[in-house]
Design an enzyme around this catalytic site. Structure first.
Site, PDB file in Angstrom:
ATOM      1  N   GLY A  68       0.783  -1.229   0.000  1.00 59.19           N
ATOM      2  CA  GLY A  68       0.000   0.000   0.000  1.00 59.19           C
ATOM      3  C   GLY A  68       0.814   1.279   0.000  1.00 59.19           C
ATOM      4  O   GLY A  68       0.233   2.367  -0.062  1.00 59.19           O
ATOM      5  N   TYR A  69       2.124   1.205   0.056  1.00 60.67           N
ATOM      6  CA  TYR A  69       2.933   2.423   0.067  1.00 60.67           C
ATOM      7  C   TYR A  69       2.913   3.085  -1.307  1.00 60.67           C
ATOM      8  O   TYR A  69       3.228   2.469  -2.322  1.00 60.67           O
ATOM      9  CB  TYR A  69       4.382   2.135   0.460  1.00 60.67           C
ATOM     10  CG  TYR A  69       4.592   1.727   1.907  1.00 60.67           C
ATOM     11  CD1 TYR A  69       3.587   1.865   2.863  1.00 60.67           C
ATOM     12  CD2 TYR A  69       5.807   1.205   2.330  1.00 60.67           C
ATOM     13  CE1 TYR A  69       3.781   1.496   4.179  1.00 60.67           C
ATOM     14  CE2 TYR A  69       6.018   0.832   3.651  1.00 60.67           C
ATOM     15  CZ  TYR A  69       4.997   0.979   4.578  1.00 60.67           C
ATOM     16  OH  TYR A  69       5.212   0.604   5.878  1.00 60.67           O
ATOM     17  N   THR A  70       2.545   4.357  -1.314  1.00 63.86           N
ATOM     18  CA  THR A  70       2.469   5.184  -2.524  1.00 63.86           C
ATOM     19  C   THR A  70       1.801   4.429  -3.679  1.00 63.86           C
ATOM     20  O   THR A  70       2.300   4.390  -4.801  1.00 63.86           O
ATOM     21  CB  THR A  70       3.861   5.721  -2.937  1.00 63.86           C
ATOM     22  OG1 THR A  70       4.793   4.639  -3.066  1.00 63.86           O
ATOM     23  CG2 THR A  70       4.393   6.695  -1.907  1.00 63.86           C
ATOM     24  N   GLY A  72       1.514   1.410  -4.431  1.00 68.54           N
ATOM     25  CA  GLY A  72       2.297   0.347  -5.043  1.00 68.54           C
ATOM     26  C   GLY A  72       3.584   0.817  -5.694  1.00 68.54           C
ATOM     27  O   GLY A  72       4.420   0.002  -6.082  1.00 68.54           O
ATOM     28  N   LYS A  96       4.639  -6.008   2.882  1.00 69.03           N
ATOM     29  CA  LYS A  96       3.457  -6.265   3.703  1.00 69.03           C
ATOM     30  C   LYS A  96       2.213  -6.437   2.831  1.00 69.03           C
ATOM     31  O   LYS A  96       2.133  -5.883   1.727  1.00 69.03           O
ATOM     32  CB  LYS A  96       3.218  -5.110   4.681  1.00 69.03           C
ATOM     33  CG  LYS A  96       4.432  -4.740   5.506  1.00 69.03           C
ATOM     34  CD  LYS A  96       4.159  -3.523   6.380  1.00 69.03           C
ATOM     35  CE  LYS A  96       5.432  -2.982   6.985  1.00 69.03           C
ATOM     36  NZ  LYS A  96       6.280  -2.277   5.986  1.00 69.03           N
TER      37      LYS A  96
END
Length: 369
Positions: A68-70, A72, A96
């Site tokens: 979920g960071y930026t 993908g 994660k």
């Protein structure tokens, strides 16, 4: 966090074995949440790759990201870099699952088998690899039985798509339940947990840390600088006018207790001729079992400043001052637990723990009922 005596770490090449596993990782992990400009506090691709390069040049090998960071993009930046440089096999790559990357799809996120398997497939695609070294549950999913999550993770390990597993931001009782289930059923056990841990966030010391020692789980510590507050850039003088890049997530830490902790950190930094950020990270590296700080950076200068914490040595007196300034109040179990020695062995000493007499207990020769 295994109960073991470990020497101090002063370089990224002072590797640690992660929990009860043979996986060797650097004592500081590079967090990739800032990779990508999809959020206002993110870094562009060029800067992200410069930070990666600096980390690897120092001997670092432990990268932490998430699906979920930026949106993908963080995984994509890491994957592109590792493929281009040929560093994948020498990297311990952690990511994660949990975040929903499919708007409107109730099965797009969480820890159910359908979501988990899909998330793993997509992370492997973005990272351009056929396996993940450490796969974290990002948060506890109260809607999914923990057995379902554990069995799905075990299937991924048996399929060779994942090597090790861990939990992030999950209550101690749920982690203990999960680890017990895994060990009893012969499924893949957890090797680590990831939690927020810093001089300004020590509430885990009541239950989470003792649990980790008992169950052999290492701790990876996110936000070791409390979202930048331990760098000293937010002060009593400027806090009213400050508009932190991460909004209320940071502003919620603006309180007198944290400013008092910051005062102690700044004073010790001045004594040592270093930065408050380095002092805060160096303190974390002295904790039992050596928690692994996850440091992120928006700029190369920021990364190089913070990684210098490995060069800082705190004296016993300085550590005592930091502990005194930041010790959290005891929780209920810790407070009531202080009565246990008195009830068990009042008036005696066991394992060096002396207890006062139990006022309701019998004395030598007195009658009991």
């Amino acid at each position: 966090m295994p109960a073991r005596q470990l020497p101090p770490v002063h370089a990224l090449t002072d590797y640690l074995t992660l929990g009860r596993s043979g996986l060797r990782v650097s004592p500081v992990s590079l967090g990739a949440m800032t990779f990508g400009e999809e959020v206002v506090w993110g870094a562009d691709v060029k800067t992200s790759e410069a930070v990666l390069e600096s980390y690897f040049e120092r001997g670092g090998n432990f990268i932490d990201t998430a699906n979920g960071y930026t949106r993908g993009h963080s995984e994509k930046i890491v994957g592109d870099y590792l493929v281009r440089t040929g560093r994948r096999e020498r990297t311990v790559l952690a990511t994660k699952f949990f975040a929903n990357m499919y708007a409107g799809d109730p099965n797009g996120g969480g820890a159910g088998r359908k979501s988990l398997m899909r998330a793993c497939h997509e992370s492997l695609r973005r990272l351009q690899t056929d396996y993940i070294d450490l796969y974290w549950l990002h948060f506890w999913d109260p809607h999914t039985p923990i057995e379902e999550t554990l069995r799905a993770l075990d299937d991924l390990v048996r399929a060779g798509k994942v090597r090790y597993i861990g939990f992030s931001d999950t209550p101690a009782w749920k982690v203990a339940q999960a680890q017990t289930q895994a060990l009893l059923r012969g499924w893949t056990p957890l090797v680590a947990i990831q939690i927020e841990y810093s001089l300004m966030e020590r509430s885990h010391e009541a239950e989470m840390l003792p649990m980790c020692e008992e169950l052999g789980l290492h701790i990876a510590a996110w936000s070791p600088l409390k979202s930048g507050m331990l760098t000293g850039k937010y002060t009593r003088a400027n806090v009213a006018a400050s508009k932190p890049g991460r909004g209320d997530f940071v502003a919620g830490a603006f309180n007198e207790r944290n400013f008092a902790i910051l005062d102690a950190v700044i004073a010790i930094a001045e004594e040592l001729g270093t930065s408050p950020a380095r002092v805060a990270i160096a303190w974390l590296l002295t904790r039992p079992g050596i928690p692994i700080p996850i440091i992120g950076a928006r700029t190369l200068e920021q990364f190089e400043q913070n990684i210098g914490a490995l060069e800082v040595s705190l004296s016993p007196e300085q550590l005592q001052r930091l502990d005194a300034a930041s010790s959290p109040p005891p929780d209920f179990i810790s407070r009531v637990g202080m009565l246990a020695p008195m009830l068990m062995h009042g008036g005696m000493s066991v394992n060096g723990i002396k207890a006062p007499p139990f006022p309701m207990g019998p004395r030598e020769g007195e009658k009991t009922y």
